[in-house]
Structures are given as C-alpha cells and as structure tokens.
Design an enzyme around this catalytic site. Structure first.
Site, mmCIF file in Angstrom:
data_model
loop_
_atom_site.group_PDB
_atom_site.id
_atom_site.type_symbol
_atom_site.label_atom_id
_atom_site.label_comp_id
_atom_site.label_asym_id
_atom_site.label_seq_id
_atom_site.Cartn_x
_atom_site.Cartn_y
_atom_site.Cartn_z
ATOM 1 N N ASP A 1 33.475 -39.972 137.407
ATOM 2 C CA ASP A 1 33.727 -39.454 138.756
ATOM 3 C C ASP A 1 33.164 -40.484 139.527
ATOM 4 O O ASP A 1 31.751 -40.291 139.700
ATOM 5 C CB ASP A 1 33.430 -38.036 139.041
ATOM 6 C CG ASP A 1 33.687 -37.577 140.389
ATOM 7 O OD1 ASP A 1 34.259 -38.459 141.208
ATOM 8 O OD2 ASP A 1 33.031 -36.902 140.805
ATOM 9 N N ASN B 1 33.281 -40.693 143.147
ATOM 10 C CA ASN B 1 33.099 -40.284 144.497
ATOM 11 C C ASN B 1 32.752 -38.963 144.618
ATOM 12 O O ASN B 1 32.781 -38.431 145.749
ATOM 13 C CB ASN B 1 34.630 -40.718 145.406
ATOM 14 C CG ASN B 1 35.571 -39.757 144.671
ATOM 15 O OD1 ASN B 1 35.504 -39.064 143.616
ATOM 16 N ND2 ASN B 1 36.735 -39.694 145.256
ATOM 17 N N ASP C 1 50.421 -43.687 129.760
ATOM 18 C CA ASP C 1 50.975 -42.471 128.913
ATOM 19 C C ASP C 1 52.130 -42.215 129.870
ATOM 20 O O ASP C 1 52.201 -41.678 130.920
ATOM 21 C CB ASP C 1 50.043 -41.124 129.201
ATOM 22 C CG ASP C 1 50.220 -40.282 128.128
ATOM 23 O OD1 ASP C 1 51.447 -39.983 127.421
ATOM 24 O OD2 ASP C 1 49.027 -39.659 127.695
ATOM 25 N N ASP D 1 54.678 -39.427 125.239
ATOM 26 C CA ASP D 1 54.512 -38.116 125.259
ATOM 27 C C ASP D 1 55.811 -37.578 124.400
ATOM 28 O O ASP D 1 56.824 -37.702 124.855
ATOM 29 C CB ASP D 1 54.391 -37.562 126.480
ATOM 30 C CG ASP D 1 53.662 -36.225 126.505
ATOM 31 O OD1 ASP D 1 52.660 -35.775 126.018
ATOM 32 O OD2 ASP D 1 54.460 -35.189 127.143
ATOM 33 N N GLU E 1 54.431 -40.395 120.292
ATOM 34 C CA GLU E 1 53.603 -38.986 119.959
ATOM 35 C C GLU E 1 54.711 -38.048 119.159
ATOM 36 O O GLU E 1 55.771 -37.807 120.030
ATOM 37 C CB GLU E 1 53.104 -38.255 120.984
ATOM 38 C CG GLU E 1 52.338 -37.130 120.594
ATOM 39 C CD GLU E 1 52.140 -35.915 121.534
ATOM 40 O OE1 GLU E 1 51.167 -35.399 121.380
ATOM 41 O OE2 GLU E 1 52.912 -35.941 122.580
ATOM 42 N N HIS F 1 43.038 -35.417 123.365
ATOM 43 C CA HIS F 1 42.656 -34.433 124.292
ATOM 44 C C HIS F 1 43.525 -33.020 124.048
ATOM 45 O O HIS F 1 43.327 -32.448 124.603
ATOM 46 C CB HIS F 1 43.272 -35.256 125.595
ATOM 47 C CG HIS F 1 44.843 -35.254 125.752
ATOM 48 N ND1 HIS F 1 45.286 -36.251 124.667
ATOM 49 C CD2 HIS F 1 45.894 -34.531 126.383
ATOM 50 C CE1 HIS F 1 46.842 -36.121 124.960
ATOM 51 N NE2 HIS F 1 47.126 -35.159 125.858
ATOM 52 N N ASP F 2 44.215 -32.859 122.720
ATOM 53 C CA ASP F 2 44.767 -31.661 122.665
ATOM 54 C C ASP F 2 44.274 -30.981 121.479
ATOM 55 O O ASP F 2 44.528 -29.957 121.041
ATOM 56 C CB ASP F 2 46.269 -31.915 122.438
ATOM 57 C CG ASP F 2 47.220 -32.565 123.313
ATOM 58 O OD1 ASP F 2 46.766 -32.177 124.589
ATOM 59 O OD2 ASP F 2 48.239 -33.162 123.096
#
Ligand code: TEU
Ligand code: CA
Length: 545
Positions: free
Chosen positions: A22, A24, A99, A200, A242, A316-317
């Site tokens: 991050d 900011n 993606d 995806d 995917e 991420h899954d």
C-alpha cells in the site's frame, strides 16, 4: 528476435494487488505500491508478473467482478499508474500479465445496467437469460459461491445466470457482438504494452446452459481458436487459461504448441485431492500422497512435447502450501524449500504466489475478520445447515481463500510494513519472524533459495525440455523423479515427511553434481532428512542408462 515461446523458460510471479503493498496508507495495496517493489522482484529474478484484476470494480469478489475493462479501479490507482507500471517493469525485464475475467462482468457494468432494463433493451442479449416464474428457477444450476445460479429480474420477467455471485452475471458468448467487444478490449490492452493474459475460468465460456454443461461446452475450443486468431496468434504474448475442469486430453487442445489456442493451461487436479471424494473443498481429508504424485506425473507425461502446463502449489484461491502440504512450524524453512524444489524441477512454467518465496503460512482469524465472499457465504450456509461452528472454522483455517490474501509480510514492524494505515484484512501475526526484510538479509533464506531455482531454470535447459520419469511411485514419503534430455539427466528427490526417509536411488548418484539442496550439506547414504530436497545432475553415460 526474442523467442515466441519465451515463457517455456520463464518463472511467473503472481501479485494479488490489494494485499501486496500500500503506497498511500488507505490500507489497500495499489499499483504504485507494486512499482515500488519492482526491484524486489527483479532481484528475485522473475520474468513476468501476473496481476490479479485491477480494473474498475465494485469489489464484490475483489476485482473478479469488472465494471469497466478499460479503466483501473481508483483503489488501485489510475491508467497512468498502470502505464507507469508496465514501463517500469519492462525496464527491469519483467512483463506484466493482466487477469482477464471474460466469463462474467459485474452487475454494475454498463452492459448489464442496460441489459436488466428489459428484454428488448440493447445489451440484453449480452447476458444469459431464461424465462421463468418468480421463485421457480429455470433449472438447478448452483453458484460456486452458494445458492442458485439464477437471479430474478422483475423488469424483464426473467432470470439471469451467475455462476459466481449474483453481482457477477455470466456473459453470453453465443452472441458474436460480445465476443467482438471482448477481442477489441484485449487488443486495447495489448496496445498499452502488456505482456500477456491470464484468462479467468476460461473453461466456462462455452457453457451449454440448458444442458447444464458449464465447463468444456461444445463451443469452448472454437471460441478460444477464434480469440487466438483475432488477438493472440503471431505475437509473443503469453496466454494462460485457468481451467479447473481440464484433463490431460483437453489440455492438449488449450495448449497445443501450434498456438491455435493458448500458451498454457492452469489446471488444478493436484490441488483438489485433500478433500472427501465427491464433496466440497471444505470437507477435509488428508492428502493422499501417492495419488498426488501420480496426478502430477500423469500431467508431466501427457503434455510432454504436446502441450504446456503451469506449475503451482499456491495462488489467491488456495491455502498456503507450506501449511497445506508440509509443516509450517519447526520445519517451515526446509519444508518451503523442499516444496519449491519439487515444483521447480518439473516441466512447465513455475508460478510463485506472493509471499510463497518467504514461506508465508495460513492464518487463523475470528470469523468477523474474514473478507472473502466464498468463505463467508459458506459459513452462513453451513451454520444454517447445522454444522458445528468448530467444524466450519477448521474448514476455513485449512481451505479459506483468505489464507492467501493476508498482506504481504515486508518487515517485522507494524502491519508487516504493508501499510501505514489500517489493512483491509488482518496481517498474519507471524510477520515478526516471517518477512522479506529478514529473508533478504539472510543468505540461506527461502527467498534466496527461490532465487537460485529461478537461475537454474535459465542455465539448465533440461529443466525446460527434459523428459519426466517418476521413481518410487508407491513410496509414502519420498517424491523422486528424473528429467532427461540428450546426455543430461537430473534427479530430483524430496522428502515430504518430518521423519528421515530412505531414498535408495540416491546411492547411484553420489558422484553426481548437486545443483541445489535445502540442508547444510547434500543428502548422504541414500537417506533424506525431514523435508530434505536435492537436485543432482549427471551425464547420461554416467547414469548407466
Ligand atoms: O476462480 C475460479 C473458481 O472456480 C474459484 O472460485 C474456485 O472455485 C474457488 O476459489 C475454490 O475455492 C477464479 C478466480 O481465480 C477467483 O478468484 C474468482 O473468484 C472466480 O474465478 C470468479 O471470477
Ligand atoms: Ca492504497
């Protein structure tokens, strides 16, 4: 001229932008945050970065619900930031892979906003509608995120299909206008300089809704061929499909080396074994190790010279591999290195999911601290169905997608150095021990081990080309295989247990050169220590083959 199939020797790093860095202080990772960490990635040695979606989105499914394909969501930055990221990455020899979520959009996409106004509205046929009566769904299709896959719209007197959340209506690929819009949009990103795309749930686009065939519908491969002709062919773009439903047979269509569809398939057969057969991922079962090896070996053999596979243990899954397949306690370091050795020794394109190179682990949070729509829906459904709270939480600790989505652990300081604000999801408290600053400062860290593995892929052609052969297939502790190309042969041997394990084949390799190993010295006397791993190399005549 660079090779068209550069990705056969490449290692790809996946970033989940909201959890990466991050810049900011709003608690959400962003594009400028990624720009700031490009040197970290360059140092690691990766060739490309796959970014989970950063398009404009209501974030119902963390960006996998896109409301504008040609803009960046303000939480991540601007198109200018994206251009800067592409440019800065290129300077460091890193390509950016976007993606593409093409099976569905957000319900807030202008197409759907029009489509739901009525049956005769333009864009209505961009989505999948079926007549019906309120309360009586057209058929029994279920959403991956729970409940029916159908949602009623009174204005139309119809249901629309959503295989994921109701805020992710499925696009109607049978409509040629939809396909043409999508191809134009992809071309627009190609022109901006991206290096490729991860597609995806691409196996779902050929859905035959009335036959209730969602994956691998009849038109799937014709659509992929059309897309390839229109945008991918004759380029150096890498395209990754995917496909949870892919089999070794269909993988040969997706990833035919003639380039008629995609560069490679990203399939999950080895990732769905530790669950009760015929049930959901939440219904836990121990990993059947022999089957795990057999599955990975089957893919190695089937695609050899005929297709191309992705190599991954994390994304991420899915949960963190060191927690899932090994030990995230006492042996965490050697275990993370062992898993990396096992994976990177195989044929295909290896993927590193952010934090995997640090040996990041699963997390246990209070239910109120979880964020993932899939996990929260499951919690509600199973509570209502009478499961015990303890059982549900065990499933979440083991399989919840948020295990992979806690912030990247940069330092041992507050919020793991991920943000100066309040992170959108809690940081794993083990960041004090497990973090990038610590790993960068230590020669024998998991990070530096990955760095070596990545270098090996560049220097050892046999890693890209060699034929795979599984050894000791029935052994319950050791995953061992050879890779052979011409006169070169590698032996990869990995102990998946916390006990010493016999690996007799090592004895014939005592004179061979050790390319990499995860203990102080290489294995000896035909034995592997807990989670020990090694890659050995010799010339064919020495192997006596
Ligand atoms: O995942 C496809 C998918 O089927 C997953 O939802 C999978 O079933 C689940 O994660 C297993 O627990 C892709 C994306 O990777 C995922 O993040 C998205 O939520 C999904 O598509 C919808 O776009
Ligand atoms: Ca931010």
């Amino acid at each position: 001229m660079e090779s068209k199939a550069w990705w056969k020797k490449a290692v790809i790093y996946q970033i989940y932008p909201r959890s990466f860095y991050d810049s900011n202080g709003d608690g959400i990772g962003d594009l400028q945050g990624i720009v700031k960490k490009l040197d970290y990635l360059k140092e690691l040695g990766v060739d490309a970065v796959w970014l989970s979606p950063v398009y404009r989105s209501p974030q119902d499914d963390n960006g996998y619900d896109i409301s504008d394909y040609r803009d960046i969501d303000p939480i991540f930055g601007t198109l200018q930031d994206m251009d800067e990221l592409i440019f800065e990455a290129k300077k460091r020899g890193i390509r950016i892979i976007m993606d593409l979520v093409l099976n569905h959009t957000s319900d807030e996409h202008p197409w759907f906003q029009e489509a739901k106004k009525g049956r005769n509205h333009p864009y209505h046929d961009y989505y999948v509608w079926r007549d019906g009566k309120e309360g009586v769904c057209p058929n029994s299709l279920k959403s991956t995120f729970g409940g029916s896959a159908w949602e009623w719209v009174p204005e139309c007197g119809q249901y629309y299909l959503h295989q994921f959340s109701a805020k992710q209506p499925d696009l109607n690929w049978e409509n040629p206008k939809v396909r043409q819009e999508i191809y134009r949009m992809i071309q627009w990103w190609v022109n901006r300089g991206v290096g490729g795309f991860r597609l995806d749930v691409i196996d779902l686009i050929g859905k035959e809704t009335d036959a209730m065939v969602m994956a691998e519908g009849k038109m799937l491969h014709p659509y992929l061929k059309e897309m390839s002709r229109e945008v991918f062919r004759d380029s150096t773009l890498v395209t990754v499909g995917e496909a949870w439903s892919a089999t070794p047979e269909t993988a040969l269509l997706y990833s035919n080396p003639d380039g008629s569809e995609l560069s490679m398939v990203f399939q999950f057969e080895h990732m769905v074994l530790d669950q009760q057969k015929g049930k959901e991922k939440w219904d836990l079962a121990p990993l059947p190790f022999v089957e795990f090896k057999r599955t990975l070996a089957k893919w190695q053999e089937a695609l050899y010279k005929k297709g191309w596979n992705s190599l991954f243990f994390e994304n991420h899954d899915v949960p963190r591999s060191v927690s899932r397949f090994g030990d995230d306690g006492e042996y965490r370091e050697v275990c993370a290195k062992m898993l990396a050795t096992c994976l990177h020794g195989m044929q295909g394109t290896p993927y590193i999911y952010q934090g995997q190179e640090l040996g990041m682990t699963n997390v246990r949070l209070d239910i109120s601290d979880y964020r993932d729509i899939e996990l929260l829906n499951m919690y509600r459904e199973r509570m209502a169905a009478g499961y015990s709270r303890e059982e549900i939480m065990e499933s979440i600790y083991a399989k919840g997608r948020d295990n992979a989505r806690t912030p990247m652990q940069w330092t041992g300081e507050k919020n793991a150095g991920f943000t100066t604000g309040t992170p959108w999801i809690k940081v794993n408290p083990n960041c004090r021990q497990i973090n990038a600053a610590e790993a960068l400062a230590r020669e024998d860290s998991i990070y530096h081990y990955y760095q070596k593995l990545i270098r090996l892929r560049k220097t050892e052609d046999v890693l890209a080309e060699g034929k795979f052969e599984l050894l000791m297939p029935e052994d319950e502790a050791v995953f061992a295989y050879t890779r052979t190309e011409g006169s070169t042969c590698l032996l990869v041997a990995c102990n998946f247990t916390a006990q010493e394990a016999a690996c007799p084949v090592l004895k014939a390799w005592e004179q061979a050169k050790a390319l990499i190993y995860n203990y102080d010295g290489r294995p000896e006397h035909g034995k592997l220590r807990p989670y020990e791993a090694v890659i050995l190399k010799k010339a064919e005549r020495e192997t006596g083959l």
